[in-house]
Write a protein that holds these residues in place. Structure first.
Motif, PDB file in Angstrom:
ATOM      1  N   ASP A  77      -8.400  -6.126  -0.317  1.00 12.34           N
ATOM      2  CA  ASP A  77      -9.229  -5.305   0.577  1.00 12.34           C
ATOM      3  C   ASP A  77      -9.252  -5.819   2.016  1.00 12.34           C
ATOM      4  O   ASP A  77     -10.026  -5.330   2.838  1.00 12.34           O
ATOM      5  CB  ASP A  77     -10.645  -5.131   0.017  1.00 12.34           C
ATOM      6  CG  ASP A  77     -11.524  -6.360   0.157  1.00 12.34           C
ATOM      7  OD1 ASP A  77     -11.019  -7.435   0.546  1.00 12.34           O
ATOM      8  OD2 ASP A  77     -12.736  -6.258  -0.117  1.00 12.34           O
ATOM      9  N   THR A  79      -9.906  -8.982   3.089  1.00 16.29           N
ATOM     10  CA  THR A  79     -10.824 -10.079   3.362  1.00 16.29           C
ATOM     11  C   THR A  79     -10.063 -11.399   3.375  1.00 16.29           C
ATOM     12  O   THR A  79      -9.434 -11.766   2.382  1.00 16.29           O
ATOM     13  CB  THR A  79     -11.947 -10.143   2.301  1.00 16.29           C
ATOM     14  OG1 THR A  79     -12.655  -8.900   2.322  1.00 16.29           O
ATOM     15  CG2 THR A  79     -12.905 -11.282   2.588  1.00 16.29           C
ATOM     16  N   LYS A 113      -3.213  -7.193   7.500  1.00 16.62           N
ATOM     17  CA  LYS A 113      -4.206  -6.307   6.876  1.00 16.62           C
ATOM     18  C   LYS A 113      -5.617  -6.891   6.901  1.00 16.62           C
ATOM     19  O   LYS A 113      -6.545  -6.305   6.348  1.00 16.62           O
ATOM     20  CB  LYS A 113      -3.792  -6.003   5.435  1.00 16.62           C
ATOM     21  CG  LYS A 113      -3.712  -7.226   4.546  1.00 16.62           C
ATOM     22  CD  LYS A 113      -3.271  -6.874   3.138  1.00 16.62           C
ATOM     23  CE  LYS A 113      -3.190  -8.152   2.313  1.00 16.62           C
ATOM     24  NZ  LYS A 113      -2.834  -7.899   0.946  1.00 16.62           N
TER      25      LYS A 113
END
Length: 171
Positions: A77, A79, A113
């Motif tokens: 995700d 993180t 990302k």
């Protein structure tokens, strides 16, 4: 003439020095919590080698000696999870922890990302919490570690583009 501390990616041959440093640096934490079974003190060499292969592991060197280290990874995700930041006790309080934190953030941001950074610290570890808050982290929760230590979970949003990952920084 003094030597400068450089920060770079860890190499396989650094694993023993990293583990010894981690054991030394986390003694104060263990004493603070009255718990010498905290994960940084019980980690095995094989576990560290596996992390070195899978994650971002940085070391700070003073000459040939590893005097600081930090690890991180980026999950699905986005993180960037930061862990086991430690500095040799004789060099604590001189900004090396902050430099390692910035370096691992830069390295994790380079994955493309990354949307935020997350780390945790024991709830009594005031010097660690002060460092993280000064670096822009805010408390987002808490939990109890498997070893029984109450943890504070902190996060910081990643905004902007990744800086070049140049870890050869001098003091």
């Amino acid at each position: 003439m003094g030597m400068s501390v450089t920060i770079s990616a860890a190499a396989t041959e650094d694993t023993e020095q990293i583990l010894k440093l981690q054991y030394l640096a986390f003694q104060r934490e263990a004493e603070l919590y009255g718990n010498y079974r905290i994960q940084p003190l019980t980690e095995t060499l094989d576990s560290l080698k596996a992390e070195l292969e899978a994650d971002t592991v940085l070391v700070a060197r003073l000459g040939d000696e590893v005097v600081g280290t930090v690890r991180g990874s980026v999950d699905a995700d986005g993180t960037g999870k930061i862990a086991k930041l430690c500095v040799h006790p004789r060099l604590q309080g001189h900004g090396l922890g902050a430099r390692l934190l910035r370096a691992v953030e830069e390295a994790l941001a380079g994955h493309g990302k990354t949307t935020r950074f997350r780390l945790h610290s024991g709830n009594k570890s005031e010097s660690n919490l002060r460092l993280y808050r000064k670096a822009g982290y805010v408390q987002v929760g808490g939990r109890t570690a498997p070893d029984g230590v109450p943890l504070v979970i902190l996060e910081k949003a990643f905004e902007g583009e990744a800086a070049p990952a140049d870890f050869a920084v001098s003091a």
